[in-house]
Write an enzyme that holds these catalytic residues in place. Sequence first.
Site, PDB file in Angstrom:
ATOM      1  N   HIS A 186       0.820  -1.221   0.000  1.00 25.49           N
ATOM      2  CA  HIS A 186       0.000   0.000   0.000  1.00 25.49           C
ATOM      3  C   HIS A 186       0.848   1.263   0.000  1.00 25.49           C
ATOM      4  O   HIS A 186       0.324   2.342  -0.224  1.00 25.49           O
ATOM      5  CB  HIS A 186      -0.956  -0.018   1.207  1.00 25.49           C
ATOM      6  CG  HIS A 186      -2.013  -1.072   1.082  1.00 25.49           C
ATOM      7  ND1 HIS A 186      -3.308  -0.800   0.730  1.00 25.49           N
ATOM      8  CD2 HIS A 186      -1.953  -2.419   1.211  1.00 25.49           C
ATOM      9  CE1 HIS A 186      -4.004  -1.915   0.661  1.00 25.49           C
ATOM     10  NE2 HIS A 186      -3.199  -2.923   0.966  1.00 25.49           N
ATOM     11  N   ASP A 217       3.417   9.262  -0.929  1.00 25.89           N
ATOM     12  CA  ASP A 217       2.271   8.475  -0.469  1.00 25.89           C
ATOM     13  C   ASP A 217       1.969   7.397  -1.491  1.00 25.89           C
ATOM     14  O   ASP A 217       2.034   7.658  -2.705  1.00 25.89           O
ATOM     15  CB  ASP A 217       1.046   9.391  -0.312  1.00 25.89           C
ATOM     16  CG  ASP A 217       0.216   9.013   0.903  1.00 25.89           C
ATOM     17  OD1 ASP A 217       0.201   7.821   1.257  1.00 25.89           O
ATOM     18  OD2 ASP A 217      -0.409   9.908   1.495  1.00 25.89           O
TER      19      ASP A 217
HETATM   20  C1  G6P Z   1      -0.751   3.102   6.285  1.00 27.53           C
HETATM   21  C2  G6P Z   1      -0.243   1.698   6.104  1.00 27.53           C
HETATM   22  C3  G6P Z   1      -1.190   0.706   6.747  1.00 27.53           C
HETATM   23  C4  G6P Z   1      -1.446   1.088   8.193  1.00 27.53           C
HETATM   24  C5  G6P Z   1      -1.945   2.522   8.262  1.00 27.53           C
HETATM   25  C6  G6P Z   1      -2.147   2.999   9.692  1.00 27.53           C
HETATM   26  O1  G6P Z   1      -1.915   3.296   5.568  1.00 27.53           O
HETATM   27  O2  G6P Z   1      -0.059   1.407   4.738  1.00 27.53           O
HETATM   28  O3  G6P Z   1      -0.664  -0.606   6.702  1.00 27.53           O
HETATM   29  O4  G6P Z   1      -2.371   0.226   8.788  1.00 27.53           O
HETATM   30  O5  G6P Z   1      -1.002   3.368   7.653  1.00 27.53           O
HETATM   31  O6  G6P Z   1      -0.998   2.809  10.446  1.00 27.53           O
HETATM   32  P1  G6P Z   1      -1.008   1.953  11.760  1.00 27.53           P
HETATM   33  O7  G6P Z   1       0.425   1.810  12.150  1.00 27.53           O
HETATM   34  O8  G6P Z   1      -1.810   2.762  12.727  1.00 27.53           O
HETATM   35  O9  G6P Z   1      -1.672   0.640  11.450  1.00 27.53           O
END
Ligand code: G6P
Length: 486
Positions: free
Chosen positions: A157, A364
């Site tokens: 992602h 991003d």
């Molecule tokens: C990004 C990453 C995700 C992640 C999200 C939130 O979008 O690609 O994998 O879940 O951030 O971050 P966190 O560490 O809170 O899961």
Amino acid sequence: MNLVVVSNRVTRGNVNEPMTGGLAAALLPVVEKSGAIWVGSSGRVRDGAQKEPFAEVEALGAGALAMLDLPAAHYGGYYEGFANSALWPALHSRADLISASQGNYLSYREVNAFMARALLRFKTADTAFWIQDYHFLALGAELRGLGVTQPIGFFLHTPWPARAVIEGVPHHRELIEAMLAYDLIGFQTQDDCDNFLGYLSSSLGIEIENGAVTSCHGKSRIAVFPIGIDPVKFARQAAKAVSHPDVSRLRRSLNGEKLAIGVDRLDYSKGLVNRINAFDRMWTLQPALARTVTLLQIATPSRGGIEAYGNLQNELARLVSDVNGRHGEADWTPIRYLNKGFSQTVLAGLYRTAQVGVVTPLHDGMNLVAKEYVAAQNPTDPGVLVLSKFAGAANELDTALLVNPHDIDGMARTIAVALSMPLPERRMRWEAMMTRLRSHTIQQWFADFVDALQGTRVRPGVAMPPVTEPPASWPLRSANAGARYN
Ligand code: G6P
């Protein structure tokens, strides 16, 4: 086919509750409908006493949600350590922030191995695994080590950086060789894909043929699958949400001023400092714009245990207060700065209320806020999206006002242009973006990846059945039962 989707963060999802993370929020509606089982971290940890991975399984739409307590001894080294202090900065081209210890790397590998063992519970003859994001680069190789021969796909992602940056991650070679256990590796943009292929060919000396490579694990296909949203659903939600009490109160409080909105996790990749500086510059260069526009910046705290995130939070708090102190008036606050999360419903209403959406990350993967801002607009009077050219979304939303997030003056000028853009131009730009969003939905993204994954290991002449209801063998219990699954 029985699909098992894996991500570190999962969500039960409730549009009326704050959601953390674009990935989990984006996956929820499609996973729910697909009948897949979605496996991730419960957010809790357990000590090493238990022999077997432990999962809670509950119904989720047509499928199921399985949440694991990850091993306490390794969780910090895995999540705050290797995943978010080594891989995340590298993937966002912040080599200066990479911090990694051998212990953190070992914990990362341990958690990947732990997850692999847990996934065996859900394996049937026609299972396909779809692993999400940088938390699990080595999960495919761990599954292969446990004898899994079924298709395994991976989607990243985040961006994938230039070779010199990823080489700053200790053990990069081992990790990327492990990634080749995946049959299909998906990226958000062609640039990400090219950077990855560049690494394979230059650093590993692997030959690339028609977007595929062969390693000791077999053949891996590498392709681009830009993630989308459900624009029709989001538009409907936004139209309804404008009468939500929180949104109505905001509108009343504006006293006729225009609203610009930014919604981000509080993360150094999001370009928040530069964005605030751009607004500061705009009000300095064009004092007539004072009192005519307010920036609502929602910056949801994230990964607070990591030093770089704590530092950024302090820096932003100081900066916002400084800008408000210099430009503000007794009855006008230039920047409304909030460190909390909002439900998707309220966000949809806020996006529709704002005449300008400011999405200016330094890097991003995609940035779904940009897409949601567009989908939320009133078709007869749409707002303007100011978008960083370094967000994956810029490849698709090219009629947004694209900016270089490092160029503060340029951003200041562009935001001012957005604020005064005439209606015909706003409509023309918005319609082009909506056309793109409608033709590349999240449903299409999900189906395209799963189709491609099915194609990777199908023996000639054997067609795989489509994704179906979960097999009767999954021990589903209702969410309310708080069931354990061993
Ligand atoms: C990004 C990453 C995700 C992640 C999200 C939130 O979008 O690609 O994998 O879940 O951030 O971050 P966190 O560490 O809170 O899961």
